[in-house]
Design an enzyme around this catalytic site. Structure first.
Site, PDB file in Angstrom:
ATOM      1  N   TYR A 157       0.846  -1.193   0.000  1.00  0.00           N
ATOM      2  CA  TYR A 157       0.000   0.000   0.000  1.00  0.00           C
ATOM      3  C   TYR A 157       0.879   1.239   0.000  1.00  0.00           C
ATOM      4  O   TYR A 157       1.837   1.329   0.774  1.00  0.00           O
ATOM      5  CB  TYR A 157      -0.893  -0.002   1.249  1.00  0.00           C
ATOM      6  CG  TYR A 157      -1.810   1.205   1.359  1.00  0.00           C
ATOM      7  CD1 TYR A 157      -2.837   1.412   0.443  1.00  0.00           C
ATOM      8  CD2 TYR A 157      -1.656   2.120   2.400  1.00  0.00           C
ATOM      9  CE1 TYR A 157      -3.679   2.512   0.558  1.00  0.00           C
ATOM     10  CE2 TYR A 157      -2.503   3.217   2.522  1.00  0.00           C
ATOM     11  CZ  TYR A 157      -3.510   3.404   1.597  1.00  0.00           C
ATOM     12  OH  TYR A 157      -4.350   4.489   1.714  1.00  0.00           O
ATOM     13  N   ASP A 252       9.165   2.663  -0.105  1.00  0.00           N
ATOM     14  CA  ASP A 252       8.134   3.311   0.690  1.00  0.00           C
ATOM     15  C   ASP A 252       8.343   2.899   2.143  1.00  0.00           C
ATOM     16  O   ASP A 252       7.955   1.807   2.555  1.00  0.00           O
ATOM     17  CB  ASP A 252       6.747   2.910   0.192  1.00  0.00           C
ATOM     18  CG  ASP A 252       5.646   3.653   0.938  1.00  0.00           C
ATOM     19  OD1 ASP A 252       5.952   4.302   1.958  1.00  0.00           O
ATOM     20  OD2 ASP A 252       4.483   3.578   0.497  1.00  0.00           O
ATOM     21  N   LYS A 280       4.086   8.705   9.038  1.00  0.00           N
ATOM     22  CA  LYS A 280       3.851   8.083  10.350  1.00  0.00           C
ATOM     23  C   LYS A 280       4.847   8.580  11.418  1.00  0.00           C
ATOM     24  O   LYS A 280       4.718   9.707  11.856  1.00  0.00           O
ATOM     25  CB  LYS A 280       3.799   6.568  10.195  1.00  0.00           C
ATOM     26  CG  LYS A 280       2.643   6.195   9.233  1.00  0.00           C
ATOM     27  CD  LYS A 280       2.208   4.764   9.185  1.00  0.00           C
ATOM     28  CE  LYS A 280       0.894   4.660   8.423  1.00  0.00           C
ATOM     29  NZ  LYS A 280       0.941   3.908   7.178  1.00  0.00           N
TER      30      LYS A 280
HETATM   31  C1  LIG Z   1       0.295   4.424   5.832  1.00  0.00           C
HETATM   32  C2  LIG Z   1       1.057   4.221   4.598  1.00  0.00           C
HETATM   33  C3  LIG Z   1       0.944   5.098   3.510  1.00  0.00           C
HETATM   34  C4  LIG Z   1      -0.061   6.215   3.485  1.00  0.00           C
HETATM   35  O1  LIG Z   1       0.191   7.163   4.457  1.00  0.00           O
HETATM   36  P1  LIG Z   1      -1.016   8.160   4.871  1.00  0.00           P
HETATM   37  O2  LIG Z   1      -0.355   9.087   5.851  1.00  0.00           O
HETATM   38  O3  LIG Z   1      -2.061   7.281   5.476  1.00  0.00           O
HETATM   39  O4  LIG Z   1      -1.484   8.834   3.661  1.00  0.00           O
HETATM   40  C5  LIG Z   1       1.776   4.917   2.429  1.00  0.00           C
HETATM   41  N1  LIG Z   1       2.661   3.920   2.398  1.00  0.00           N
HETATM   42  C6  LIG Z   1       2.802   3.046   3.415  1.00  0.00           C
HETATM   43  C7  LIG Z   1       3.820   1.964   3.335  1.00  0.00           C
HETATM   44  C8  LIG Z   1       1.983   3.147   4.533  1.00  0.00           C
HETATM   45  O5  LIG Z   1       2.092   2.260   5.519  1.00  0.00           O
END
Ligand SMILES: *Cc1c(COP(=O)(O)O)cnc(C)c1O
Length: 453
Positions: A157, A252, A280
């Site tokens: 994601y 990511d 995060k």
């Molecule tokens: C949570 C997450 C996102 C999205 O971040 P948001 O702050 O919710 O938009 C993107 N990539 C990874 C790997 C994530 O865990």
């Protein structure tokens, strides 16, 4: 997919009348009653719990019940809730103002911390969420290479930007809508989706599309289909193919950055990506994301270069203060060895409890992230559970069993992720005693699941 009915959910309504009423109200005002689908409890068949406060490793709901928190706001709260140093930093920034739409010195301070922590990042741009970071990173990769195709992996994601919402994990996987309505076929066709941990798959893809691939985007440890760890062969193939074909390798690390090591998953793996996205933890519980990497790439972002990306609240003073204080604390008191030790104990405790109950589970863990994947059937003597290596295997999980496990833990004051396909996180506040209490609660739940079958 089987229909799930939780015997516990009516109990939830009577046990938590205020949450029940709050959810009824919210559903009239907010789609599905929540501002992000991961919170809705749809995957475990029930109603979400509404919270009023958090302190350290604990959450308190609006009915006054307390829980040991294994979500930590889905990752950011590695220092627990209301860490004194983070609260003081926010207070101090707040006393001066909340937003200026102009640069501050504190932004350079946080940029220095990020660049020092993550050696592959030479320059960094701050945004307001992980979604924005990933979306911007992909735009930069396309802008810099002049190519259109990107490769992503099923169950990974990267936020909800159109081109990344193809076979996405997280709540998209949970809800079984890997392709959202509203994402055009034209957009989707520029995204190639491969199976994670399949080095031959990526080799094939480069063989057929090599010089048209702008970027390979990946979670370097996946958290968003439940926890899945990459093999060294897969990482090696990905790094060498992107290098050979002039494609951008984009890690990511929104979830793994500052979580698995101070330098993120790339520090653990010893692999250097071209670009990295953060979110995060980097915002210390306030909305902040970032993307960074090689200076020659980052210098193509406006106003240094031509790739457009902007944000009214980007680098917000409160978020920068919270993030900066969080990183300073993590650097000074490096908690990673302790987190790993507690994680190992939790993993072992859960594994032996499942074994004693005869339930086949695959336990995946790195540091303070963990997933217990429930599998159908029963564990025959001497048999092993099936390894979960990517979305093909993760998606075979027994989500009914996970839901029963989840509600059993809720009844015992332990708040695990409300989906089989989300990793749990714990904080530096979680004690050895908390871990033992969690194992004991899980042991009771797993035993009762075995007895009822
Ligand atoms: C949570 C997450 C996102 C999205 O971040 P948001 O702050 O919710 O938009 C993107 N990539 C990874 C790997 C994530 O865990």
């Amino acid at each position: 997919m089987r229909q799930f009915s939780s015997p516990e959910s009516p109990r939830l309504m009577t046990a938590r009348p205020r949450s029940h009423a709050a959810f009824a109200r919210a559903q009239k005002l907010i789609p599905g009653g929540v501002n992000s689908p991961a919170r809705a409890f749809g995957a475990v068949g029930g109603e979400p719990i509404f919270f009023k406060s958090g302190l350290g490793q604990h959450l308190t709901d609006i009915d006054g019940r307390s829980y040991l928190d294994y979500i930590g706001s889905w990752g950011p709260m590695i220092l627990g809730h209301r860490h004194p140093r983070v609260v003081a930093a926010i207070d101090e920034a707040l006393s001066r103002g909340t937003s200026y739409g102009a640069p501050t010195e504190a932004e350079s301070g946080l940029a220095e911390q990020i660049i020092e922590a993550v050696p592959s990042i030479e320059k960094v741009r701050m945004v307001s969420s992980g979604t924005e970071a990933a979306m911007s990173g992909v735009r930069l990769a396309r802008g810099a290479t002049g190519r259109e195709l990107i490769i992503k992996f099923a169950g990974n994601y990267h936020g909800h930007a159109d081109s990344l919402l193809v076979a996405a994990g997280s709540s998209a996987a949970t809800l079984g809508v890997p392709n959202s309505p509203g994402v055009t076929a034209g957009t989707a066709k520029d995204t190639l989706v491969l199976e994670y941990n399949d080095p031959e798959g990526i080799e094939e893809a480069f063989k057929s599309h090599g010089d048209t691939i702008a970027a390979v985007l990946m979670e370097p440890v996946v958290g968003n289909m439940g926890l899945v760890v990459p093999t060294p062969e897969f990482l090696k193939a990905t790094r060498s193919l992107t290098e050979k074909h002039g494609s951008v390798l984009l890690f990511d690390e929104v979830m793994t950055g500052f979580r698995l090591a101070y330098g993120g998953a790339q520090e653990l793996h010893g692999v250097t990506p071209d670009l990295t996205t953060l979110g995060k933890i980097v915002g210390g519980g306030l909305p902040l994301g970032a993307y960074g990497g090689r200076a020659d790439l980052m210098d193509q972002v406006l106003p240094a270069g031509k790739v457009f990306q902007a944000g009214t609240l980007a680098g917000n003073p409160l978020a920068v203060a919270a993030g900066s204080a969080t990183l300073a604390e993590l650097k000074e008191h490096s908690p990673y060895a302790d987190l790993d030790r507690r994680g190992r104990r939790l993993e072992e405790g859960l594994r032996s409890a499942a074994k004693a109950a005869g339930l086949p589970v695959w336990l995946a863990r790195v540091g303070s992230m963990l997933t217990i994947f429930f599998q159908p059937g029963w564990l025959a003597d001497g048999a092993s559970p099936q390894p979960v290596t990517g979305w093909q295997t993760a998606s075979q999980s027994d989500t009914d069993r996970y839901a029963r496990f989840f509600w059993g833990l809720i009844d015992r004051g332990v708040y695990f992720p409300c989906s089989q396909f989300e990793a749990l996180f714990f904080s530096t506040c979680h004690t050895d005693a908390d871990i033992e209490q969690t194992i004991a609660a899980a042991d009771q739940v797993l035993q009762s699941m075995a007895d009822d079958s």
